[in-house]
Design a protein around this motif. Structure first.
Motif, PDB file in Angstrom:
ATOM      1  N   LEU A 106       0.793  -1.227   0.000  1.00  0.00           N
ATOM      2  CA  LEU A 106       0.000   0.000   0.000  1.00  0.00           C
ATOM      3  C   LEU A 106       0.826   1.277   0.000  1.00  0.00           C
ATOM      4  CD1 LEU A 106      -2.610  -1.072   2.720  1.00  0.00           C
ATOM      5  CD2 LEU A 106      -2.866  -1.213   0.240  1.00  0.00           C
ATOM      6  N   GLY A 107       2.087   1.200   0.360  1.00  0.00           N
ATOM      7  CA  GLY A 107       2.854   2.421   0.529  1.00  0.00           C
ATOM      8  C   GLY A 107       4.217   2.401  -0.107  1.00  0.00           C
ATOM      9  N   SER A 108       5.140   3.141   0.496  1.00  0.00           N
ATOM     10  CA  SER A 108       6.504   3.260  -0.030  1.00  0.00           C
ATOM     11  C   SER A 108       7.394   3.845   1.058  1.00  0.00           C
ATOM     12  CB  SER A 108       6.522   4.156  -1.264  1.00  0.00           C
ATOM     13  OG  SER A 108       7.858   4.441  -1.662  1.00  0.00           O
ATOM     14  N   LEU A 109       8.677   3.567   0.959  1.00  0.00           N
ATOM     15  CA  LEU A 109       9.653   4.131   1.893  1.00  0.00           C
ATOM     16  C   LEU A 109      10.638   5.064   1.178  1.00  0.00           C
ATOM     17  CD1 LEU A 109      10.531   0.920   3.973  1.00  0.00           C
ATOM     18  CD2 LEU A 109       8.785   2.642   4.452  1.00  0.00           C
ATOM     19  N   LYS A 150      -5.709  10.064  -7.676  1.00  0.00           N
ATOM     20  CA  LYS A 150      -4.958   8.819  -7.860  1.00  0.00           C
ATOM     21  C   LYS A 150      -4.168   8.510  -6.594  1.00  0.00           C
ATOM     22  CE  LYS A 150      -1.282   7.057 -10.917  1.00  0.00           C
ATOM     23  NZ  LYS A 150      -0.335   7.463 -11.996  1.00  0.00           N
ATOM     24  N   ASN A 151      -4.141   7.224  -6.197  1.00  0.00           N
ATOM     25  CA  ASN A 151      -3.405   6.798  -4.999  1.00  0.00           C
ATOM     26  C   ASN A 151      -3.766   7.658  -3.786  1.00  0.00           C
ATOM     27  OD1 ASN A 151      -1.909   4.776  -6.370  1.00  0.00           O
ATOM     28  ND2 ASN A 151      -0.488   6.323  -7.125  1.00  0.00           N
ATOM     29  N   ALA A 152      -5.058   7.900  -3.607  1.00  0.00           N
ATOM     30  CA  ALA A 152      -5.508   8.788  -2.531  1.00  0.00           C
ATOM     31  C   ALA A 152      -5.288   8.161  -1.157  1.00  0.00           C
ATOM     32  CB  ALA A 152      -6.983   9.128  -2.721  1.00  0.00           C
ATOM     33  N   ARG A 153      -4.857   8.996  -0.208  1.00  0.00           N
ATOM     34  CA  ARG A 153      -4.729   8.596   1.184  1.00  0.00           C
ATOM     35  C   ARG A 153      -5.417   9.656   2.042  1.00  0.00           C
ATOM     36  NH1 ARG A 153      -3.701   4.830  -1.290  1.00  0.00           N
ATOM     37  NH2 ARG A 153      -1.887   3.430  -1.210  1.00  0.00           N
ATOM     38  N   PHE A 154      -6.505   9.253   2.689  1.00  0.00           N
ATOM     39  CA  PHE A 154      -7.270  10.166   3.530  1.00  0.00           C
ATOM     40  C   PHE A 154      -6.950   9.835   4.988  1.00  0.00           C
ATOM     41  CE2 PHE A 154      -9.875   9.314  -0.305  1.00  0.00           C
ATOM     42  CZ  PHE A 154      -9.792  10.570  -0.884  1.00  0.00           C
ATOM     43  N   VAL A 155      -6.251  10.746   5.663  1.00  0.00           N
ATOM     44  CA  VAL A 155      -5.727  10.465   7.002  1.00  0.00           C
ATOM     45  C   VAL A 155      -6.504  11.281   8.035  1.00  0.00           C
ATOM     46  CG1 VAL A 155      -3.670  10.346   8.437  1.00  0.00           C
ATOM     47  CG2 VAL A 155      -3.460  10.142   5.938  1.00  0.00           C
ATOM     48  N   SER A 178     -15.626   7.243   3.377  1.00  0.00           N
ATOM     49  CA  SER A 178     -16.501   6.639   2.370  1.00  0.00           C
ATOM     50  C   SER A 178     -15.888   6.755   0.977  1.00  0.00           C
ATOM     51  CB  SER A 178     -17.872   7.320   2.403  1.00  0.00           C
ATOM     52  OG  SER A 178     -18.719   6.806   1.407  1.00  0.00           O
ATOM     53  N   MET A 179     -15.288   7.914   0.685  1.00  0.00           N
ATOM     54  CA  MET A 179     -14.689   8.134  -0.628  1.00  0.00           C
ATOM     55  C   MET A 179     -13.544   7.171  -0.894  1.00  0.00           C
ATOM     56  SD  MET A 179     -13.035  11.626  -2.242  1.00  0.00           S
ATOM     57  CE  MET A 179     -14.069  12.627  -1.184  1.00  0.00           C
ATOM     58  N   ALA A 180     -12.798   6.850   0.160  1.00  0.00           N
ATOM     59  CA  ALA A 180     -11.681   5.913   0.003  1.00  0.00           C
ATOM     60  C   ALA A 180     -12.157   4.563  -0.494  1.00  0.00           C
ATOM     61  CB  ALA A 180     -10.949   5.750   1.338  1.00  0.00           C
ATOM     62  N   GLN A 181     -13.375   4.169  -0.101  1.00  0.00           N
ATOM     63  CA  GLN A 181     -13.934   2.899  -0.550  1.00  0.00           C
ATOM     64  C   GLN A 181     -14.369   2.965  -2.010  1.00  0.00           C
ATOM     65  OE1 GLN A 181     -14.275   0.118   1.409  1.00  0.00           O
ATOM     66  NE2 GLN A 181     -13.713   0.953   3.403  1.00  0.00           N
ATOM     67  N   GLU A 182     -14.650   4.167  -2.485  1.00  0.00           N
ATOM     68  CA  GLU A 182     -15.177   4.339  -3.841  1.00  0.00           C
ATOM     69  C   GLU A 182     -14.073   4.493  -4.885  1.00  0.00           C
ATOM     70  OE1 GLU A 182     -17.614   7.743  -3.330  1.00  0.00           O
ATOM     71  OE2 GLU A 182     -18.981   6.762  -1.930  1.00  0.00           O
ATOM     72  N   LEU A 183     -12.869   4.841  -4.445  1.00  0.00           N
ATOM     73  CA  LEU A 183     -11.748   5.009  -5.369  1.00  0.00           C
ATOM     74  C   LEU A 183     -10.962   3.706  -5.456  1.00  0.00           C
ATOM     75  CD1 LEU A 183     -10.559   8.516  -4.136  1.00  0.00           C
ATOM     76  CD2 LEU A 183     -11.728   8.025  -6.293  1.00  0.00           C
ATOM     77  N   ASP A 197      -7.902   2.876  -5.942  1.00  0.00           N
ATOM     78  CA  ASP A 197      -6.618   2.810  -5.242  1.00  0.00           C
ATOM     79  C   ASP A 197      -6.591   3.747  -4.034  1.00  0.00           C
ATOM     80  OD1 ASP A 197      -6.649   5.146  -6.660  1.00  0.00           O
ATOM     81  OD2 ASP A 197      -4.939   4.676  -7.939  1.00  0.00           O
ATOM     82  N   GLY A 198      -7.769   4.138  -3.539  1.00  0.00           N
ATOM     83  CA  GLY A 198      -7.859   5.013  -2.379  1.00  0.00           C
ATOM     84  C   GLY A 198      -7.899   4.224  -1.079  1.00  0.00           C
ATOM     85  N   ARG A 199      -7.352   4.793  -0.012  1.00  0.00           N
ATOM     86  CA  ARG A 199      -7.385   4.156   1.304  1.00  0.00           C
ATOM     87  C   ARG A 199      -7.645   5.206   2.384  1.00  0.00           C
ATOM     88  NH1 ARG A 199      -5.798  -1.322   1.044  1.00  0.00           N
ATOM     89  NH2 ARG A 199      -6.966  -1.349   3.011  1.00  0.00           N
TER      90      ARG A 199
END
Length: 517
Positions: free
Chosen positions: A101-104, A282-287, A321-326, A328-330
């Motif tokens: 899911l991520g990167s370093l 793209k590649n959304a991350r909602f924190v 909710s939006m993360a579930q709809e995209l 590659d979103g989390r």
């Protein structure tokens, strides 16, 4: 600070404009909150899940600042970042979510921000070369950028690519010219006159992309330098310390236009503008942050089970909710694993059940505490419980596990893996303190509007609040305060800041002494 985007409206939207210097006032700037060891750990884990060439939303507060700080370290000092992760055993424990899911690695393409509240953490990401990915409010243009069929810097095939993908016509019309000039693909001096294009030098050529000679002339003399009109941030409103307002106010016009304001209705969900949002996010991350998490995967963020409302939901539900709809979103929910209750007793913020929830269990996704990452999207009840137990404080793991077994949600012989059974502050405090001595992980890494006196007072008041729940300690402190004969001169600035120097009487004297001792 004046902002662009949908913040610009027509004059007839206003009935009156009041401009009276006597009513000018300083814009409110909430002070920065200090970042604790636990907060930094949560930020470190979160930073491993943010993808390059992605979109980021974070909230205000110490956890948002911590995430920004750790992302900057990952980008600018990657060897140190990897060293710290190694010392904390992060990759060994959570290699799967980080790998999948991520990167370093540092950011090459960078991030785009789409956030209800634009906060100063994004300013820090911008200044440090992370918030730099531009998006464009044009569906076909954004799609071609995402697929890398075009780039922000043009080559000689740009007009042909646009033509082949039906963005413009082979015989350019007025709407084509407006589009090409708006986004900087053709220079603004170009003009369509009949069936010809007048180039900046005054030459005229056929407005026909199938004519090789005309095409080469347009490219040679009419092509712009790079794509224009992009934004690195879409925000509903902005709030932060005075330095944030000064930063926005002092940006050159070309740069301030990168931070576009949009209605919350365009930020917090996809409805009505879904196609362009899906391309931009793209590649959304909602924190976001919650207060408690149940072992079923429900988040408690805004209220207590007795009905007391202690916060607002804000955009948290929308982003989750939006993360579930995209595709590659989390959604990433940050959570401090423990808290002290009203009696000073340590409690777990990961609980078996709770009488109020903000985010229902069917929207479960990623949860982070200072002890790690739990990827619980699409998992069974048993898997959810196991993964959340892995990031719970070890002082509460066994009681939570016992409850899960009692309710038949987990097999009776299950044991928490050994590598997750030492989740105690001592495991990370020593590591972070080592790097604090090397000038990392500061209490206020991005500065603060608070004065030195206010910081000292804040620490003292927090201490008094903590001991107020412990009668024996409070009584000893009271006796020490009563016995204090006089207050040393070095404390005078603190007394003045609290306005204690003006007050008389026994109560005022006691308060002064309590603050000092």
């Amino acid at each position: 600070p004046f902002m662009y985007g949908d913040a610009i409206v027509k004059g007839n939207e206003f009935d009156f404009v009041v401009d009276n210097p006597d009513q000018y006032y300083k814009v409110f700037g909430p002070p920065k909150l200090s970042i604790s060891h636990a907060d930094y750990m949560i930020g470190l884990y979160g930073s491993t899940l943010i993808c390059d060439d992605g979109e980021l939303q974070i909230g205000i507060g110490s956890l948002g600042d911590s995430l920004a700080y750790c992302l900057i370290m990952r980008h600018l000092n990657n060897p140190l970042y990897r060293e710290i992760l190694d010392k904390l055993d992060v990759e060994r424990k959570f290699s799967a979510p980080i790998r999948n899911l991520g990167s370093l690695y540092p950011f090459k393409k960078g991030l785009f921000a789409a956030t209800e509240m634009l906060i100063d953490a994004f300013m820090e990401l911008y200044k440090n070369g992370i918030l730099k990915k531009k998006v464009y409010d044009h569906v076909m243009l954004q799609r071609l950028l995402n697929s890398e069929k075009i780039s922000e810097h043009f080559d000689k095939d740009i007009l042909q690519v646009l033509h082949r993908n039906k963005v413009i016509h082979p015989h350019l019309c007025q709407s084509d010219m407006e589009f090409l000039k708006k986004f900087g693909i053709l220079k603004t001096q170009c003009a369509l006159i009949g069936d010809q294009i007048e180039l900046p030098g005054g030459e005229r050529v056929k407005a026909d992309l199938t004519n090789e000679e005309a095409y080469l002339q347009i490219i040679e003399y009419g092509l712009g330098d790079k794509l224009q009109g992009g934004a690195i941030s879409h925000g509903g409103f902005f709030l932060g310390p005075q330095a944030f307002y000064d930063f926005l106010r002092e940006l050159p016009e070309e740069e301030i236009k990168l931070f576009l304001m949009k209605p919350v209705s365009k930020i917090n969900h996809l409805y009505g503008h879904e196609e362009i949002d899906r391309l931009q996010r793209k590649n959304a991350r909602f924190v976001n942050t919650c207060l408690m998490m149940t072992l079923a995967g429900s988040a408690v963020s805004d209220g207590l089970e007795n009905g007391k409302v202690i916060s607002g939901v804000g955009g948290q539900y929308n982003f989750v909710s939006m993360a579930q709809e995209l595709p590659d979103g989390r959604s990433i929910i940050q959570l401090r694993s423990t808290r002290a209750d009203s009696k000073g007793e340590l409690k777990s913020n990961i609980v078996w059940n709770y009488g109020h929830i903000t985010i229902p269990r069917h929207l479960r996704d990623i949860v982070i505490t200072e002890y790690g990452i739990a990827n619980i999207r699409g998992k069974t009840d048993s898997e959810i419980i196991k993964r959340l137990l892995n990031i719970a404080d070890s002082r509460f793991q066994e009681s939570l596990l016992k409850q899960a077994k009692k309710e038949g949600k987990i097999e009776g012989n299950y044991q928490i893996p050994e590598k997750f059974r030492s989740n105690l502050p001592v495991g990370y405090v020593e590591v972070l303190n080592h790097y604090k001595k090397l000038d990392h992980f500061k209490t206020f890494p991005f500065g603060t509007d608070l004065t030195d006196s206010e910081i000292r007072i804040g620490k003292a008041l927090k201490y008094l609040k903590a001991i107020s729940k412990k009668k024996n300690v409070l009584i000893r402190h009271l006796f020490s305060a009563i016995g204090l004969k006089s207050i040393p001169d070095k404390y005078s600035p603190l007394m003045e800041r609290m306005s204690y120097h003006k007050k008389v009487g026994l109560r005022a004297k006691l308060y002064r002494n309590l603050l000092v001792v």
